[in-house]
Design a protein around this motif. Structure first.
Motif, PDB file in Angstrom:
ATOM      1  N   VAL A 163      10.849  -2.307  -7.685  1.00  0.00           N
ATOM      2  CA  VAL A 163      11.162  -4.106  -7.459  1.00  0.00           C
ATOM      3  C   VAL A 163      10.550  -4.507  -5.943  1.00  0.00           C
ATOM      4  N   ARG A 164       9.612  -4.719  -5.173  1.00  0.00           N
ATOM      5  CA  ARG A 164       9.582  -5.604  -4.907  1.00  0.00           C
ATOM      6  C   ARG A 164       9.217  -7.018  -4.988  1.00  0.00           C
ATOM      7  N   HIS A 165       9.374  -7.854  -4.276  1.00  0.00           N
ATOM      8  CA  HIS A 165      10.169  -9.942  -4.019  1.00  0.00           C
ATOM      9  C   HIS A 165       9.786 -10.434  -3.284  1.00  0.00           C
ATOM     10  N   SER A 199      11.833  -9.634   8.896  1.00  0.00           N
ATOM     11  CA  SER A 199      11.332  -8.124   9.000  1.00  0.00           C
ATOM     12  C   SER A 199      12.671  -7.733   8.135  1.00  0.00           C
ATOM     13  N   ARG A 200      12.610  -7.235   6.606  1.00  0.00           N
ATOM     14  CA  ARG A 200      13.457  -7.131   6.592  1.00  0.00           C
ATOM     15  C   ARG A 200      13.153  -5.596   7.170  1.00  0.00           C
ATOM     16  N   VAL A 201      12.398  -4.325   6.991  1.00  0.00           N
ATOM     17  CA  VAL A 201      12.644  -3.020   7.794  1.00  0.00           C
ATOM     18  C   VAL A 201      13.715  -3.117   8.804  1.00  0.00           C
ATOM     19  N   ALA A 202      12.987  -4.160   9.480  1.00  0.00           N
ATOM     20  CA  ALA A 202      14.455  -3.983  10.658  1.00  0.00           C
ATOM     21  C   ALA A 202      15.888  -4.256  10.491  1.00  0.00           C
ATOM     22  N   THR A 255       0.930  -0.948   0.024  1.00  0.00           N
ATOM     23  CA  THR A 255      -0.080   0.010  -0.043  1.00  0.00           C
ATOM     24  C   THR A 255       1.196   1.275   0.283  1.00  0.00           C
ATOM     25  N   ARG A 256       1.612   1.929   1.325  1.00  0.00           N
ATOM     26  CA  ARG A 256       2.020   2.294   1.397  1.00  0.00           C
ATOM     27  C   ARG A 256       3.568   2.552   0.060  1.00  0.00           C
ATOM     28  N   THR A 257       4.300   1.835   0.465  1.00  0.00           N
ATOM     29  CA  THR A 257       5.654   1.798  -1.054  1.00  0.00           C
ATOM     30  C   THR A 257       4.869   1.833  -1.911  1.00  0.00           C
ATOM     31  N   ARG A 258       4.550   1.418  -2.359  1.00  0.00           N
ATOM     32  CA  ARG A 258       4.315   1.100  -4.088  1.00  0.00           C
ATOM     33  C   ARG A 258       3.336   2.787  -4.053  1.00  0.00           C
ATOM     34  N   LEU A 315       6.742  -4.513  15.180  1.00  0.00           N
ATOM     35  CA  LEU A 315       6.335  -4.528  13.925  1.00  0.00           C
ATOM     36  C   LEU A 315       5.556  -5.875  13.853  1.00  0.00           C
ATOM     37  N   ARG A 316       5.098  -6.280  12.195  1.00  0.00           N
ATOM     38  CA  ARG A 316       4.187  -6.359  12.543  1.00  0.00           C
ATOM     39  C   ARG A 316       4.283  -8.365  12.285  1.00  0.00           C
ATOM     40  N   LEU A 317       4.024  -8.822  12.888  1.00  0.00           N
ATOM     41  CA  LEU A 317       4.064 -10.788  12.893  1.00  0.00           C
ATOM     42  C   LEU A 317       3.970 -11.113  11.814  1.00  0.00           C
ATOM     43  N   GLN A 318       4.925 -11.041  10.617  1.00  0.00           N
ATOM     44  CA  GLN A 318       5.059 -11.527   9.075  1.00  0.00           C
ATOM     45  C   GLN A 318       4.545 -12.656   8.734  1.00  0.00           C
ATOM     46  N   ARG A 319       3.542 -13.497   9.744  1.00  0.00           N
ATOM     47  CA  ARG A 319       3.760 -14.060   8.978  1.00  0.00           C
ATOM     48  C   ARG A 319       3.616 -15.149   7.491  1.00  0.00           C
ATOM     49  N   ALA A 357      15.876  -6.643   2.837  1.00  0.00           N
ATOM     50  CA  ALA A 357      15.978  -5.031   3.216  1.00  0.00           C
ATOM     51  C   ALA A 357      15.353  -4.972   2.595  1.00  0.00           C
ATOM     52  N   HIS A 358      14.531  -3.622   2.953  1.00  0.00           N
ATOM     53  CA  HIS A 358      13.742  -2.285   2.492  1.00  0.00           C
ATOM     54  C   HIS A 358      14.787  -1.017   2.275  1.00  0.00           C
ATOM     55  N   PRO A 359      15.713  -0.571   1.565  1.00  0.00           N
ATOM     56  CA  PRO A 359      16.505   0.635   2.143  1.00  0.00           C
ATOM     57  C   PRO A 359      15.702   1.866   2.251  1.00  0.00           C
ATOM     58  N   THR A 360      14.693   1.808   1.105  1.00  0.00           N
ATOM     59  CA  THR A 360      13.505   3.102   1.419  1.00  0.00           C
ATOM     60  C   THR A 360      13.443   3.537   2.898  1.00  0.00           C
ATOM     61  N   GLN A 361      12.417   2.030   3.247  1.00  0.00           N
ATOM     62  CA  GLN A 361      11.592   2.231   4.524  1.00  0.00           C
ATOM     63  C   GLN A 361      13.125   2.992   6.382  1.00  0.00           C
ATOM     64  N   GLY A 362      13.988   2.317   5.782  1.00  0.00           N
ATOM     65  CA  GLY A 362      15.461   2.744   6.240  1.00  0.00           C
ATOM     66  C   GLY A 362      15.664   4.477   6.229  1.00  0.00           C
ATOM     67  N   HIS A 398       6.409   1.896  13.747  1.00  0.00           N
ATOM     68  CA  HIS A 398       5.104   1.414  13.116  1.00  0.00           C
ATOM     69  C   HIS A 398       5.238   1.414  11.697  1.00  0.00           C
ATOM     70  N   PRO A 399       6.265   0.304  10.749  1.00  0.00           N
ATOM     71  CA  PRO A 399       6.996   0.510   9.208  1.00  0.00           C
ATOM     72  C   PRO A 399       4.966   1.291   8.993  1.00  0.00           C
ATOM     73  N   GLY A 400       4.081  -0.276   9.141  1.00  0.00           N
ATOM     74  CA  GLY A 400       2.391  -0.629   8.670  1.00  0.00           C
ATOM     75  C   GLY A 400       2.568  -1.944   7.472  1.00  0.00           C
ATOM     76  N   PRO A 401       2.097  -2.871   7.064  1.00  0.00           N
ATOM     77  CA  PRO A 401       0.669  -2.460   7.669  1.00  0.00           C
ATOM     78  C   PRO A 401       1.029  -2.970   9.294  1.00  0.00           C
ATOM     79  N   MET A 402      -0.074  -1.955   9.791  1.00  0.00           N
ATOM     80  CA  MET A 402      -0.230  -2.541  11.158  1.00  0.00           C
ATOM     81  C   MET A 402      -1.411  -3.274  11.701  1.00  0.00           C
TER      82      MET A 402
HETATM   83  C1  NCD Z   1       6.455  -3.739   5.374  1.00  0.00           C
HETATM   84  C2  NCD Z   1       6.441  -4.148   4.324  1.00  0.00           C
HETATM   85  O1  NCD Z   1       5.973  -4.859   3.268  1.00  0.00           O
HETATM   86  O2  NCD Z   1       8.540  -4.923   4.811  1.00  0.00           O
HETATM   87  N1  NCD Z   1       5.978  -2.398   5.297  1.00  0.00           N
HETATM   88  C3  NCD Z   1       6.114  -1.870   4.483  1.00  0.00           C
HETATM   89  O3  NCD Z   1       6.654  -1.563   3.369  1.00  0.00           O
HETATM   90  N2  NCD Z   1       5.775  -0.575   5.040  1.00  0.00           N
HETATM   91  C4  NCD Z   1       6.205  -4.757   6.166  1.00  0.00           C
HETATM   92  C5  NCD Z   1       6.055  -5.288   6.700  1.00  0.00           C
HETATM   93  O4  NCD Z   1       5.080  -5.916   5.682  1.00  0.00           O
HETATM   94  O5  NCD Z   1       4.797  -6.252   7.812  1.00  0.00           O
END
Ligand code: NCD
Length: 316
Positions: free
Chosen positions: A115-117, A179-182, A65-68, A234-238, A145-150, A274-278
Motif C-alpha cells: 500500500v502507498r498512501h 521525506s519518508r525515505v529519509a 514508478t520504481r516501487t510499484r 532527495l527530491r523537493l517534495q512540493r 515511512a518507506h521501509p522497503t526503500q530504507g 537518490h531514491p528517485g524520481p530525480m
Molecule cells: C520516493 C517516494 O515516493 O517516497 N520515491 C521512491 O519510492 N523511490 C521519493 C520521492 O517521491 O521523492
C-alpha cells in the motif's frame, strides 16, 4: 497498531510497516536474504513455486514508478498472482472507503497488500482492520515511512562499502522534512550503527529535533559533505509542502544541489544515492547522477531483490 505489532511473538514479521523498532537481527536477515536472491531477482525462474497460490495486490493511492513496478516483478518472480489496483480509476472515486476497498479485495482471496498512501499512518490503520493473516506492506505513507526503500538503500550501501557501518560517515541532504525515505533511512542507519549521520537541509526543510536523535544537523552543504563516505540526496517534495518553504529553485540548487564540484569535498571514493524520481539540475546534477560514484540504478536494481525478500518472509 503500534510499530511493534508488525513482529510476531516468534520474531517473524507479520507486516512491514516501518523500520523504526525493527530489530537489527530482522533487518540484517532481510538484507542477507535479498543479497542471496539477487540471481533470481533479475528474471530467474527457480523460485516461481515459492508463492504459488498466493495473491498480492498493489494498492497505490499515490503515483509510483520504481516501487510499484519492482513490487510487481518481485511478486511475479516468486510465483504469486499479482493484482494492480489503481486508485484513480477505482471505486474510491465513488466514495468507497479504504477499509471497504481492502475488505472487497480480501474477499477475492488477496493475501497481501502493498500500500502507498498520502496519509501518515494509513497503512498501519489498514492493518488494524484487515482479516487475521492478511499481510500489509508499507510502500510509502505520507512523510512517515518507506521501509522497503530504507532496506534497499542499506543493501546498496553494504554492497558498496561493506557491512561495517560504524566506519561510515553518511550525509543525507535536501528535503528531509517531507521525506519518508529519509525517515526510514535514518532508523535503519541508527539500527546498523552508522558511525556518523549528518542531516543537511535549510532550516525550513529540517525535521524536528526529536527526529534527529543521534544525528548531526548541519546547515551548510560543504561541511556536511566533508569527508563523507555516502551522500544521499532527495527530491523537493512540493506535494507535501506548504507554499514558500523554499525561496527559489535557483537558490536551492546553489546551496544544496549536489554538483561534481561540491562532491569533490566528500571522501574520494564516496558514493551518491537518490531514491528517485530525480529532478536533474535541482538537487543533483546530471553528471553526478550518471557518473561513476552514483548508485542510483543499483538502488533500483536492489529494490526487486529486497521486495522479494520481504514478500517471501511475510508470505512463504
Ligand atoms: C520516493 C517516494 O515516493 O517516497 N520515491 C521512491 O519510492 N523511490 C521519493 C520521492 O517521491 O521523492
Amino acid at each position: 497498531m503500534t510499530r511493534h505489532e508488525q513482529i510476531a511473538p516468534d520474531g517473524r514479521l507479520r507486516h512491514l510497516l516501518d523500520l523504526e523498532g525493527l530489530p537489527r537481527a530482522a533487518l540484517e536477515r532481510l538484507l542477507d536474504r535479498a543479497q542471496a536472491l539477487h540471481a533470481d531477482a533479475y528474471g530467474g525462474t527457480a523460485l516461481r513455486a515459492r508463492l504459488a497460490g498466493k495473491a498480492v495486490c498493489n494498492l497505490f493511492f499515490e503515483p509510483s514508478t520504481r516501487t510499484r513496478s519492482s513490487f510487481r516483478l518481485a511478486a511475479t518472480r516468486l510465483g504469486a498472482d499479482v493484482l494492480d489496483f489503481d486508485a484513480s480509476t477505482s471505486s474510491t472515486k465513488k466514495g468507497e472507503t479504504d477499509a471497504d476497498t481492502l475488505r472487497t479485495l480480501e474477499a477475492m482471496g488477496v493475501h497481501a497488500f502493498v500500500v502507498r498512501h498520502a496519509v501518515d499512518g494509513a497503512v498501519a490503520a489498514l492493518s488494524a482492520v484487515a482479516a487475521p493473516g492478511t499481510v500489509l506492506v508499507n510502500a510509502g505513507d505520507g512523510r512517515h515511512a518507506h521501509p522497503t526503500q530504507g532496506l534497499l538503500d542499506m543493501l546498496s550501501i553494504r554492497q558498496a562499502k561493506g557491512a561495517d557501518f560504524a566506519r561510515l560517515k553518511v550525509a543525507i541532504v535536501g528535503d528531509v522534512k517531507h521525506s519518508r525515505v529519509a525517515r526510514s533511512d535514518l532508523h535503519a542507519l541508527r539500527t546498523l550503527g552508522a558511525g556518523e549521520i549528518r542531516v543537511c537541509a535549510p532550516a525550513a526543510l529540517m525535521p524536528g529535533a526529536s527526529e534527529l536523535d543521534g544525528c548531526r544537523a548541519i546547515d551548510g552543504l560543504d561541511e556536511a559533505l566533508h569527508g563523507a563516505d555516502v551522500v544521499m540526496t532527495l527530491r523537493l517534495q512540493r506535494e507535501r509542502m506548504e507554499e514558500g518553504l523554499v525561496p527559489s529553485i535557483e537558490e536551492y540548487r546553489r546551496d544544496y544541489g549536489i554538483t561534481a564540484a561540491r562532491l569533490r569535498g566528500a571522501a574520494p571514493d564516496a558514493v551518491v544515492m537518490h531514491p528517485g524520481p530525480m529532478n536533474r539540475g535541482i538537487e543533483i546534477d546530471a553528471d553526478v547522477a550518471d557518473g561513476p560514484q552514483s548508485l542510483v540504478l543499483r538502488q533500483v536494481a536492489n529494490g526487486v531483490a529486497v521486495r522479494m525478500a520481504v514478500l517471501e518472509e511475510l508470505l512463504a
